[in-house]
Write a protein that holds these residues in place. Structure first.
Motif, short mmCIF file in Angstrom:
data_model
loop_
_atom_site.label_atom_id
_atom_site.label_comp_id
_atom_site.label_asym_id
_atom_site.label_seq_id
_atom_site.Cartn_x
_atom_site.Cartn_y
_atom_site.Cartn_z
N UNK A 232 0.82 -1.21 0.00
CA UNK A 232 0.00 0.00 0.00
C UNK A 232 0.85 1.26 0.00
N UNK A 233 2.03 1.19 0.63
CA UNK A 233 2.92 2.36 0.66
C UNK A 233 3.58 2.58 -0.69
N UNK A 234 3.88 1.51 -1.40
CA UNK A 234 4.55 1.64 -2.69
C UNK A 234 3.61 2.12 -3.78
N UNK A 235 2.37 1.73 -3.69
CA UNK A 235 1.40 2.09 -4.73
C UNK A 235 0.07 2.43 -4.07
N UNK A 236 -0.40 3.67 -4.24
CA UNK A 236 -1.67 4.07 -3.64
C UNK A 236 -2.80 3.16 -4.09
N UNK A 237 -3.70 2.84 -3.17
CA UNK A 237 -4.79 1.94 -3.47
C UNK A 237 -5.96 2.72 -4.05
N UNK A 238 -6.19 2.51 -5.31
CA UNK A 238 -7.28 3.20 -5.99
C UNK A 238 -8.04 2.16 -6.80
N UNK A 239 -9.25 1.85 -6.37
CA UNK A 239 -10.02 0.79 -7.02
C UNK A 239 -11.49 1.18 -7.06
N UNK A 240 -12.20 0.57 -7.97
CA UNK A 240 -13.64 0.79 -8.09
C UNK A 240 -14.38 -0.01 -7.02
N UNK A 241 -15.65 0.31 -6.77
CA UNK A 241 -16.42 -0.49 -5.82
C UNK A 241 -16.46 -1.98 -6.17
N UNK A 242 -16.55 -2.29 -7.46
CA UNK A 242 -16.57 -3.70 -7.87
C UNK A 242 -15.26 -4.39 -7.54
N UNK A 243 -14.15 -3.68 -7.71
CA UNK A 243 -12.84 -4.26 -7.39
C UNK A 243 -12.67 -4.47 -5.90
N UNK A 244 -13.15 -3.51 -5.09
CA UNK A 244 -13.09 -3.69 -3.64
C UNK A 244 -14.01 -4.82 -3.19
N UNK A 245 -15.19 -4.96 -3.83
CA UNK A 245 -16.10 -6.05 -3.49
C UNK A 245 -15.47 -7.40 -3.82
N UNK A 246 -14.76 -7.46 -4.94
CA UNK A 246 -14.06 -8.70 -5.30
C UNK A 246 -12.99 -9.02 -4.28
N UNK A 247 -12.25 -7.99 -3.84
CA UNK A 247 -11.23 -8.19 -2.82
C UNK A 247 -11.85 -8.70 -1.52
N UNK A 248 -13.00 -8.14 -1.15
CA UNK A 248 -13.67 -8.57 0.07
C UNK A 248 -14.09 -10.03 -0.02
N UNK A 249 -14.57 -10.45 -1.18
CA UNK A 249 -14.96 -11.85 -1.35
C UNK A 249 -13.74 -12.76 -1.18
N UNK A 250 -12.61 -12.35 -1.75
CA UNK A 250 -11.40 -13.16 -1.65
C UNK A 250 -10.98 -13.33 -0.19
N UNK A 251 -11.11 -12.27 0.60
CA UNK A 251 -10.69 -12.34 1.99
C UNK A 251 -11.66 -13.10 2.87
N UNK A 252 -12.95 -12.85 2.70
CA UNK A 252 -13.95 -13.42 3.60
C UNK A 252 -14.33 -14.85 3.20
N UNK A 253 -14.53 -15.09 1.92
CA UNK A 253 -15.03 -16.39 1.46
C UNK A 253 -13.91 -17.30 0.97
N UNK A 254 -13.15 -16.82 -0.04
CA UNK A 254 -12.12 -17.68 -0.64
C UNK A 254 -11.03 -18.07 0.37
#
Length: 325
Positions: A232-254
């Protein structure tokens, strides 16, 4: 004494023959139901995992692959730590910590990192077909881990599945000499995940299904947190809601909830038989890739998927044909 002496009393009531049929054993009934139960739990886990590749493909379009791989583990570790604390689970003992490290290295570190970097350029459908080799590799790992001696047909089918997967990747990449680096990452992800699945399935019989993945996540959480912060320090986190939702699925479910069902299925076992349900995962994943990502399904993807699935299925079934438990 006369033959009709009253010393011998005869009755007209026939004595029924003794029932020699065995008494049903409830434990036997439970053992017969276990394979079906394990398969259903395994299928539920596979359904959860089938979205992993498409959602990773969505997430890497806006988030760094290092952050996705490490950040999803941090999200899952927070949930795992809360669950362990609330239920007051007993700490693993002795060698169990080393075995948890193997599980974490395969399914928390190895597979997420390798697939996240591979999917920065590899199509989700292509990746799903290569990962379709996972059932056979998981079964092979389970055989080696359990020190069993499967028949020669098992190794023939497993080798054929490996050849089919490599051939598919080579055709899509322009030849054996032109294999893309993403294919090597995907094959590495398969190997790492198979080891984590097999060891986790065995360990789940001692610690419990969700406890196994939870302790594995907690074990590597400090490393994952450091990597997530660095990314996160090397590259600012800039994503769309769909991309953040996909990330959330990966963390919570996958990375977390899916393993509740998957490790329970493997622990119920038999492990190699339950791993067969993974054969539907590439079919599901390719379908999701076409539906969610609009990826085109050409004949090489379909043919490669069918070949790998058939070989993997033959390898897994060969083990039981030899009468192994």
């Amino acid at each position: 004494m006369k033959d009709n002496s009253s010393a011998t009393v005869l009755t007209g009531t026939a004595i029924p023959p003794k029932d020699t049929s065995p008494i049903p054993d409830p434990r036997t009934d439970r053992r017969e139901r276990r394979p079906a139960s394990g398969l259903w739990w395994g299928l539920l886990g596979v359904a959860a995992f089938s979205f992993t590749v498409p959602f990773t493909k969505v997430a890497v379009a806006g988030l760094p692959p290092l952050f996705i791989a490490s950040g999803r583990a941090v999200v899952a570790a927070l949930l795992a730590a809360a669950a362990l604390a609330l239920t007051r689970q007993r700490l693993p003992r002795g060698a169990q910590w080393g075995r948890l490290a193997v599980v974490a290295g395969g399914v928390v570190v190895g597979f997420p990192f390798l697939t996240s970097f591979a999917l920065t350029s590899a199509p989700a459908g292509h990746s799903a077909v290569v990962i379709a080799l996972l059932p056979a590799v998981t079964a092979m790992t389970a055989v080696l881990r359990g020190r069993e001696r499967p028949p020669r047909s098992f190794w023939v089918a497993s080798g054929s599945g490996a050849a089919a997967a490599i051939g598919f990747a080579a055709v899509r990449s322009g030849g054996i000499g032109a294999l893309h680096w993403t294919d090597l990452l995907l094959f590495g992800a398969v190997a790492a995940c198979a080891v984590g699945y097999a060891e986790g399935g065995l360990l789940a019989r001692e610690l419990g299904a969700w406890q196994t993945i939870s302790w594995a996540l907690v074990l590597v959480s400090p490393l994952m947190a450091v990597l997530a912060v660095i990314s996160a320090a090397q590259q600012p986190l800039s994503a769309t809601p769909a991309q953040w939702a996909s990330f959330a699925y990966l963390g919570v479910v996958s990375m977390f909830l899916g393993f509740f069902a998957w490790y329970r299925g493997l622990a119920t076992g038999p492990m190699a038989r339950v791993s067969q349900v993974q054969l539907v995962q590439p079919v599901m994943t390719i379908g999701w890739a076409g539906l969610l990502l609009g990826e085109r399904l050409d004949w090489t993807t379909v043919a490669g998927g069918i070949a790998v699935v058939l070989c993997a299925g033959a390898a897994v079934r060969a083990r039981f044909g030899a009468g192994k438990p």
